[in-house]
Design an enzyme around this catalytic site. Structure first.
Site, PDB file in Angstrom:
ATOM      1  N   TYR A  57       0.819  -1.215   0.000  1.00 26.79           N
ATOM      2  CA  TYR A  57       0.000   0.000   0.000  1.00 26.79           C
ATOM      3  C   TYR A  57       0.859   1.274   0.000  1.00 26.79           C
ATOM      4  O   TYR A  57       0.355   2.366  -0.168  1.00 26.79           O
ATOM      5  CB  TYR A  57      -0.976   0.026   1.197  1.00 26.79           C
ATOM      6  CG  TYR A  57      -1.899  -1.172   1.279  1.00 26.79           C
ATOM      7  CD1 TYR A  57      -2.108  -1.992   0.176  1.00 26.79           C
ATOM      8  CD2 TYR A  57      -2.561  -1.483   2.464  1.00 26.79           C
ATOM      9  CE1 TYR A  57      -2.943  -3.101   0.252  1.00 26.79           C
ATOM     10  CE2 TYR A  57      -3.409  -2.589   2.548  1.00 26.79           C
ATOM     11  CZ  TYR A  57      -3.582  -3.394   1.436  1.00 26.79           C
ATOM     12  OH  TYR A  57      -4.406  -4.491   1.520  1.00 26.79           O
ATOM     13  N   LYS A  86       1.761  -6.900   5.735  1.00 29.18           N
ATOM     14  CA  LYS A  86       1.882  -8.056   4.830  1.00 29.18           C
ATOM     15  C   LYS A  86       3.143  -7.960   3.985  1.00 29.18           C
ATOM     16  O   LYS A  86       3.529  -6.867   3.566  1.00 29.18           O
ATOM     17  CB  LYS A  86       0.681  -8.118   3.873  1.00 29.18           C
ATOM     18  CG  LYS A  86      -0.669  -7.848   4.513  1.00 29.18           C
ATOM     19  CD  LYS A  86      -1.800  -8.022   3.513  1.00 29.18           C
ATOM     20  CE  LYS A  86      -3.117  -7.510   4.052  1.00 29.18           C
ATOM     21  NZ  LYS A  86      -3.306  -6.049   3.911  1.00 29.18           N
ATOM     22  N   HIS A 119       0.948 -11.717   1.577  1.00 29.49           N
ATOM     23  CA  HIS A 119      -0.131 -10.936   0.956  1.00 29.49           C
ATOM     24  C   HIS A 119      -0.878 -11.738  -0.113  1.00 29.49           C
ATOM     25  O   HIS A 119      -2.103 -11.678  -0.196  1.00 29.49           O
ATOM     26  CB  HIS A 119       0.443  -9.651   0.357  1.00 29.49           C
ATOM     27  CG  HIS A 119      -0.557  -8.570   0.140  1.00 29.49           C
ATOM     28  ND1 HIS A 119      -0.278  -7.242   0.319  1.00 29.49           N
ATOM     29  CD2 HIS A 119      -1.851  -8.612  -0.248  1.00 29.49           C
ATOM     30  CE1 HIS A 119      -1.361  -6.526   0.053  1.00 29.49           C
ATOM     31  NE2 HIS A 119      -2.323  -7.338  -0.302  1.00 29.49           N
TER      32      HIS A 119
HETATM   33  N1  LIG Z   1      -5.605  -8.941   0.942  1.00 25.51           N
HETATM   34  C1  LIG Z   1      -5.969  -8.263  -0.103  1.00 25.51           C
HETATM   35  O1  LIG Z   1      -5.599  -8.567  -1.242  1.00 25.51           O
HETATM   36  C2  LIG Z   1      -6.848  -7.080   0.069  1.00 25.51           C
HETATM   37  C3  LIG Z   1      -7.531  -6.549  -1.042  1.00 25.51           C
HETATM   38  C4  LIG Z   1      -8.356  -5.451  -0.838  1.00 25.51           C
HETATM   39  C5  LIG Z   1      -8.501  -4.902   0.421  1.00 25.51           C
HETATM   40  N2  LIG Z   1      -7.806  -5.431   1.470  1.00 25.51           N
HETATM   41  C6  LIG Z   1      -7.903  -4.840   2.816  1.00 25.51           C
HETATM   42  O2  LIG Z   1      -9.261  -4.707   3.165  1.00 25.51           O
HETATM   43  C7  LIG Z   1      -9.549  -3.338   3.491  1.00 25.51           C
HETATM   44  C8  LIG Z   1     -10.993  -3.058   3.232  1.00 25.51           C
HETATM   45  O3  LIG Z   1     -11.340  -3.319   1.869  1.00 25.51           O
HETATM   46  P1  LIG Z   1     -12.330  -2.397   1.085  1.00 25.51           P
HETATM   47  O4  LIG Z   1     -11.660  -1.120   0.774  1.00 25.51           O
HETATM   48  O5  LIG Z   1     -12.896  -3.119  -0.044  1.00 25.51           O
HETATM   49  O6  LIG Z   1     -13.482  -2.173   2.181  1.00 25.51           O
HETATM   50  P2  LIG Z   1     -14.987  -1.814   2.076  1.00 25.51           P
HETATM   51  O7  LIG Z   1     -15.304  -1.204   3.397  1.00 25.51           O
HETATM   52  O8  LIG Z   1     -15.780  -2.993   1.594  1.00 25.51           O
HETATM   53  O9  LIG Z   1     -15.116  -0.720   0.929  1.00 25.51           O
HETATM   54  C9  LIG Z   1     -14.589   0.563   1.087  1.00 25.51           C
HETATM   55  C10 LIG Z   1     -15.393   1.480   0.176  1.00 25.51           C
HETATM   56  O10 LIG Z   1     -16.687   1.585   0.730  1.00 25.51           O
HETATM   57  C11 LIG Z   1     -17.001   2.929   0.962  1.00 25.51           C
HETATM   58  N3  LIG Z   1     -17.645   3.018   2.283  1.00 25.51           N
HETATM   59  C12 LIG Z   1     -17.094   2.767   3.488  1.00 25.51           C
HETATM   60  N4  LIG Z   1     -17.992   2.925   4.472  1.00 25.51           N
HETATM   61  C13 LIG Z   1     -19.141   3.291   3.862  1.00 25.51           C
HETATM   62  C14 LIG Z   1     -20.415   3.600   4.347  1.00 25.51           C
HETATM   63  N5  LIG Z   1     -20.698   3.579   5.642  1.00 25.51           N
HETATM   64  N6  LIG Z   1     -21.381   3.935   3.441  1.00 25.51           N
HETATM   65  C15 LIG Z   1     -21.120   3.973   2.131  1.00 25.51           C
HETATM   66  N7  LIG Z   1     -19.919   3.703   1.608  1.00 25.51           N
HETATM   67  C16 LIG Z   1     -18.935   3.356   2.473  1.00 25.51           C
HETATM   68  C17 LIG Z   1     -15.705   3.689   0.943  1.00 25.51           C
HETATM   69  O11 LIG Z   1     -15.980   4.938   0.385  1.00 25.51           O
HETATM   70  P3  LIG Z   1     -15.205   6.299   0.859  1.00 25.51           P
HETATM   71  O12 LIG Z   1     -13.769   6.115   0.446  1.00 25.51           O
HETATM   72  O13 LIG Z   1     -15.919   7.337   0.074  1.00 25.51           O
HETATM   73  O14 LIG Z   1     -15.382   6.414   2.346  1.00 25.51           O
HETATM   74  C18 LIG Z   1     -14.836   2.852   0.045  1.00 25.51           C
HETATM   75  O15 LIG Z   1     -15.006   3.244  -1.326  1.00 25.51           O
HETATM   76  C19 LIG Z   1      -8.506  -2.558   2.688  1.00 25.51           C
HETATM   77  O16 LIG Z   1      -8.265  -1.273   3.173  1.00 25.51           O
HETATM   78  C20 LIG Z   1      -7.302  -3.442   2.903  1.00 25.51           C
HETATM   79  O17 LIG Z   1      -6.756  -3.247   4.192  1.00 25.51           O
HETATM   80  C21 LIG Z   1      -6.999  -6.512   1.312  1.00 25.51           C
END
Ligand SMILES: NC(=O)c1ccc[n+]([C@@H]2O[C@H](COP(=O)([O-])OP(=O)(O)OC[C@H]3O[C@@H](n4cnc5c(N)ncnc54)[C@H](OP(=O)(O)O)[C@@H]3O)[C@@H](O)[C@H]2O)c1
Length: 315
Positions: A57, A86, A119
């Site tokens: 990241y 990771k 990762h």
């Molecule tokens: N291991 C892997 O390969 C991998 C891959 C992907 C992610 N991850 C990890 O998982 C974490 C979470 O993944 P994710 O980003 O997909 O999480 P997520 O919470 O499913 O999605 C985040 C998105 O949802 C929006 N959001 C968050 N809260 C909201 C709410 N209450 N109402 C409406 N929209 C909302 C955010 O918008 P805004 O930005 O506008 O707030 C953002 O665009 C990452 O940060 C990372 O640490 C790991």
């Protein structure tokens, strides 16, 4: 299904007395450096005590700075938070694992990590380039190292005492089984994409039978629209129970026994996403009956980032 009524405080025990993981985790996959700092501070203030990072990241320094400042301002002890990072695909060679771990620790400004994950199970050409490619743009994989070789180097980190637990990410059940069987120190956590459109039930059962925590990313379907937060079943439940669709989806994830990672980037959303409470049993079951199936992140089959092309950073 977990029984505690306060989902915000739910902690899940890890293998080998390696501590407890707060079920509600804040993910730091945030491309913008300034936003990383404010979002991390806001998450800490909202109550999140579990932070998921990655060398991939490229913002561990910002997360570390935000955590140090937030801990000092809030009178919060290091022991009260749970920090994961990771090792990326270019560092799978065993001799590269400890230096990568130390570099992450240094950027985060921490003396130990609660959890270190591989990762993805895909090794890329060893070196400093995170995404080595040939002249045609194809990723250069490293076929000279196995996942088990990398896992053994991860076990050594636990032996050396600066890492409390180790695990895998973006792994399938078929990929997990041989590592689980051969491992001297069993994986404590498996981090994968999971939400009602990708419940990963078989993987979850395998993990629960062996005391491995399944840590779900993209619990809100990465906020994509139209998507999970507009799902009619989820929306109807949200209206019925007086919560937002995001809160319904996060509660469902915790109630089925997973930990989760969410990435709200404003203070208001951090508060909203931490304020989750138990769903009535019938609502929980209704979500379990959703039939739509959709994987959002192809990283699990290639190791190649591609989750958020618009923002230019991923995995
Ligand atoms: N291991 C892997 O390969 C991998 C891959 C992907 C992610 N991850 C990890 O998982 C974490 C979470 O993944 P994710 O980003 O997909 O999480 P997520 O919470 O499913 O999605 C985040 C998105 O949802 C929006 N959001 C968050 N809260 C909201 C709410 N209450 N109402 C409406 N929209 C909302 C955010 O918008 P805004 O930005 O506008 O707030 C953002 O665009 C990452 O940060 C990372 O640490 C790991």
């Amino acid at each position: 299904m977990l029984e505690s009524s306060d989902l915000r405080m739910m902690r899940i025990p890890l293998h080998h007395g390696a501590g407890q993981m707060p079920a509600l985790g804040f993910g730091t996959l945030i491309p913008d450096a300034a936003l990383t700092i404010t979002a991390t501070r806001d998450a800490l203030e909202a109550g999140f005590r579990h932070f998921d990072c990655a060398e991939r990241y490229r913002n561990e320094r910002e997360v570390g700075d935000a955590l140090q400042a937030g801990l000092a301002a809030g009178g919060i002890a290091r022991a009260d938070i749970f920090v994961t990072t990771k090792v990326w695909n270019n560092n799978h060679r065993p001799e590269r694992v400890e230096p990568a771990f130390e570099a992450s620790l240094n950027r985060l400004g921490l003396a130990y990590l609660d959890l270190y994950l591989i990762h993805t199970p895909f090794a890329f050409r060893p070196g400093d380039e995170q995404d080595p490619r040939d002249q045609n743009g194809n990723i250069l994989y490293d076929h000279g190292v196995t996942l088990l070789d990398t896992w053994k180097a991860m076990e050594s980190l636990v032996d050396h005492g600066k890492c409390r637990a180790i695990g895998l990410s973006d792994i399938t059940l078929d990929g997990l089984k041989p590592i689980y069987e051969s491992a001297r120190i069993k994986p404590a956590v498996v981090q994968v994409e999971s939400h009602p459109y990708l419940p990963e039930t078989e993987l979850l059962e395998f993990c629960q039978e062996r005391g491995i925590v399944l840590l779900a990313f993209a619990p809100l379907g990465h906020g994509m629209t139209p998507g999970l937060m507009q799902d009619p079943v989820v929306s109807a439940i949200a209206t019925r129970v007086g919560k937002t669709p995001a809160q319904v989806l996060l509660a469902w994830a915790v109630q089925r026994g997973t930990a989760l990672l969410t990435t709200p980037t404003t203070a208001a959303r951090a508060k909203e996403n931490f304020d989750v409470s138990r769903l009535p049993e019938d609502a929980f079951d209704e979500i379990n009956r959703i039939q739509i199936r959709q994987r959002l992140n192809p990283v699990v089959s290639t190791g190649v980032p591609g989750f958020i092309p618009a923002k230019g950073q991923s995995a």
